[in-house]
Motif scaffolding. Structure first.
Motif, PDB file in Angstrom:
ATOM      1  N   GLU A 182       0.847  -1.194   0.000  1.00  0.00           N
ATOM      2  CA  GLU A 182       0.000   0.000   0.000  1.00  0.00           C
ATOM      3  C   GLU A 182       0.880   1.241   0.000  1.00  0.00           C
ATOM      4  OE1 GLU A 182      -2.892   2.029   3.265  1.00  0.00           O
ATOM      5  OE2 GLU A 182      -3.118  -0.110   2.932  1.00  0.00           O
ATOM      6  N   THR A 183       0.605   2.186  -0.884  1.00  0.00           N
ATOM      7  CA  THR A 183       1.374   3.425  -0.918  1.00  0.00           C
ATOM      8  C   THR A 183       0.957   4.301   0.244  1.00  0.00           C
ATOM      9  OG1 THR A 183       1.511   3.319  -3.314  1.00  0.00           O
ATOM     10  CG2 THR A 183       1.939   5.446  -2.309  1.00  0.00           C
ATOM     11  N   VAL A 184       1.940   4.786   0.973  1.00  0.00           N
ATOM     12  CA  VAL A 184       1.695   5.651   2.115  1.00  0.00           C
ATOM     13  C   VAL A 184       2.329   7.003   1.827  1.00  0.00           C
ATOM     14  CG1 VAL A 184       2.087   5.971   4.581  1.00  0.00           C
ATOM     15  CG2 VAL A 184       1.697   3.679   3.666  1.00  0.00           C
ATOM     16  N   ALA A 185       1.550   8.039   1.947  1.00  0.00           N
ATOM     17  CA  ALA A 185       2.047   9.380   1.645  1.00  0.00           C
ATOM     18  C   ALA A 185       3.076   9.813   2.675  1.00  0.00           C
ATOM     19  CB  ALA A 185       0.887  10.363   1.629  1.00  0.00           C
ATOM     20  N   GLY A 186       3.961  10.696   2.242  1.00  0.00           N
ATOM     21  CA  GLY A 186       4.965  11.247   3.136  1.00  0.00           C
ATOM     22  C   GLY A 186       4.349  12.236   4.109  1.00  0.00           C
ATOM     23  N   ALA A 187       5.174  12.685   5.054  1.00  0.00           N
ATOM     24  CA  ALA A 187       4.716  13.625   6.063  1.00  0.00           C
ATOM     25  C   ALA A 187       4.189  14.900   5.416  1.00  0.00           C
ATOM     26  CB  ALA A 187       5.862  13.951   7.013  1.00  0.00           C
ATOM     27  N   GLY A 188       3.084  15.419   5.933  1.00  0.00           N
ATOM     28  CA  GLY A 188       2.527  16.667   5.440  1.00  0.00           C
ATOM     29  C   GLY A 188       1.596  16.509   4.250  1.00  0.00           C
ATOM     30  N   ASP A 189       1.307  15.294   3.870  1.00  0.00           N
ATOM     31  CA  ASP A 189       0.459  15.075   2.702  1.00  0.00           C
ATOM     32  C   ASP A 189      -1.007  14.818   3.058  1.00  0.00           C
ATOM     33  OD1 ASP A 189       2.473  15.478   0.911  1.00  0.00           O
ATOM     34  OD2 ASP A 189       2.865  13.358   0.567  1.00  0.00           O
ATOM     35  N   GLU A 190      -1.408  15.121   4.289  1.00  0.00           N
ATOM     36  CA  GLU A 190      -2.777  14.869   4.707  1.00  0.00           C
ATOM     37  C   GLU A 190      -3.787  15.608   3.818  1.00  0.00           C
ATOM     38  OE1 GLU A 190      -0.302  15.945   6.675  1.00  0.00           O
ATOM     39  OE2 GLU A 190      -0.024  14.343   8.158  1.00  0.00           O
ATOM     40  N   GLN A 191      -3.467  16.856   3.499  1.00  0.00           N
ATOM     41  CA  GLN A 191      -4.340  17.647   2.626  1.00  0.00           C
ATOM     42  C   GLN A 191      -4.447  16.992   1.254  1.00  0.00           C
ATOM     43  OE1 GLN A 191      -5.960  20.866   3.270  1.00  0.00           O
ATOM     44  NE2 GLN A 191      -7.011  20.319   1.388  1.00  0.00           N
ATOM     45  N   LYS A 192      -3.340  16.499   0.744  1.00  0.00           N
ATOM     46  CA  LYS A 192      -3.332  15.842  -0.565  1.00  0.00           C
ATOM     47  C   LYS A 192      -4.206  14.583  -0.544  1.00  0.00           C
ATOM     48  CE  LYS A 192      -0.053  13.850  -3.853  1.00  0.00           C
ATOM     49  NZ  LYS A 192       1.356  13.527  -4.074  1.00  0.00           N
ATOM     50  N   ILE A 193      -4.077  13.788   0.507  1.00  0.00           N
ATOM     51  CA  ILE A 193      -4.904  12.583   0.645  1.00  0.00           C
ATOM     52  C   ILE A 193      -6.370  12.979   0.701  1.00  0.00           C
ATOM     53  CG2 ILE A 193      -5.468  10.608   2.111  1.00  0.00           C
ATOM     54  CD1 ILE A 193      -2.502  10.841   3.150  1.00  0.00           C
ATOM     55  N   TYR A 194      -6.682  13.983   1.521  1.00  0.00           N
ATOM     56  CA  TYR A 194      -8.058  14.479   1.631  1.00  0.00           C
ATOM     57  C   TYR A 194      -8.570  14.933   0.264  1.00  0.00           C
ATOM     58  CZ  TYR A 194     -12.034  17.424   2.622  1.00  0.00           C
ATOM     59  OH  TYR A 194     -13.290  17.978   2.596  1.00  0.00           O
ATOM     60  N   ASP A 195      -7.771  15.711  -0.433  1.00  0.00           N
ATOM     61  CA  ASP A 195      -8.179  16.224  -1.741  1.00  0.00           C
ATOM     62  C   ASP A 195      -8.507  15.087  -2.710  1.00  0.00           C
ATOM     63  OD1 ASP A 195      -7.856  18.844  -0.886  1.00  0.00           O
ATOM     64  OD2 ASP A 195      -5.895  19.085  -1.832  1.00  0.00           O
ATOM     65  N   GLN A 196      -7.713  14.026  -2.679  1.00  0.00           N
ATOM     66  CA  GLN A 196      -7.893  12.915  -3.605  1.00  0.00           C
ATOM     67  C   GLN A 196      -9.041  11.995  -3.229  1.00  0.00           C
ATOM     68  OE1 GLN A 196      -4.042  11.061  -3.541  1.00  0.00           O
ATOM     69  NE2 GLN A 196      -3.179  12.489  -5.015  1.00  0.00           N
ATOM     70  N   LYS A 197      -9.272  11.802  -1.931  1.00  0.00           N
ATOM     71  CA  LYS A 197     -10.199  10.753  -1.525  1.00  0.00           C
ATOM     72  C   LYS A 197     -11.434  11.226  -0.779  1.00  0.00           C
ATOM     73  CE  LYS A 197      -6.541   7.365  -1.538  1.00  0.00           C
ATOM     74  NZ  LYS A 197      -5.881   6.262  -0.857  1.00  0.00           N
ATOM     75  N   CYS A 198     -11.451  12.473  -0.309  1.00  0.00           N
ATOM     76  CA  CYS A 198     -12.549  12.921   0.544  1.00  0.00           C
ATOM     77  C   CYS A 198     -13.290  14.151   0.017  1.00  0.00           C
ATOM     78  CB  CYS A 198     -12.034  13.239   1.941  1.00  0.00           C
ATOM     79  SG  CYS A 198     -11.031  11.959   2.699  1.00  0.00           S
ATOM     80  N   SER A 199     -12.565  14.999  -0.712  1.00  0.00           N
ATOM     81  CA  SER A 199     -13.118  16.305  -1.084  1.00  0.00           C
ATOM     82  C   SER A 199     -14.318  16.222  -2.022  1.00  0.00           C
ATOM     83  CB  SER A 199     -12.036  17.196  -1.691  1.00  0.00           C
ATOM     84  OG  SER A 199     -11.586  16.665  -2.914  1.00  0.00           O
TER      85      SER A 199
END
Length: 113
Positions: free
Chosen positions: A37-54
């Motif tokens: 499973e790909t795990v984003a680096g530190a500080g990428d919470e916004q990026k994850i949110y943008d891709q999967k939640c927004s």
């Protein structure tokens, strides 16, 4: 001969341009693969949110077809948010974000008060 030279120069220019596309702000934020499973680096919470939640919760946490998350941390702590991410709630499907990414997003959202 001129066409070949032009093609070589354009190809080289394109290659150098693409190689320079990364930004310094991404340094130290490399993605890793854990258990396939790909795990984003530190500080990428916004990026994850943008891709999967927004899509449902809005670009600015304002809510669309799902509730606003602007002050979700005032209602739920990290564990409560993680439980919702992992198990779903209402129309929200379970497991939209998984593993370490879910942990990071839950902690990030818990700070939204």
């Amino acid at each position: 001969m001129k066409k070949k030279l032009f093609t070589i120069l354009m190809g080289t220019t394109l290659a150098f341009s693409l190689a320079a596309c990364g930004s310094d702000s991404d340094k130290g934020k490399e993605d890793t693969v854990t258990n396939g499973e790909t795990v984003a680096g530190a500080g990428d919470e916004q990026k994850i949110y943008d891709q999967k939640c927004s899509m449902c919760h809005g670009d600015n946490l304002e809510g669309k077809s799902a509730p606003s998350l602007k002050t979700v941390g005032a209602t739920y702590d990290k564990d409560g948010i993680l439980d919702i991410i992992n198990n779903g709630k209402g129309r929200m499907p379970k497991g939209t974000v998984k593993g370490e990414e879910a942990e990071k997003v839950a902690e990030w959202l818990a700070n939204k008060k």
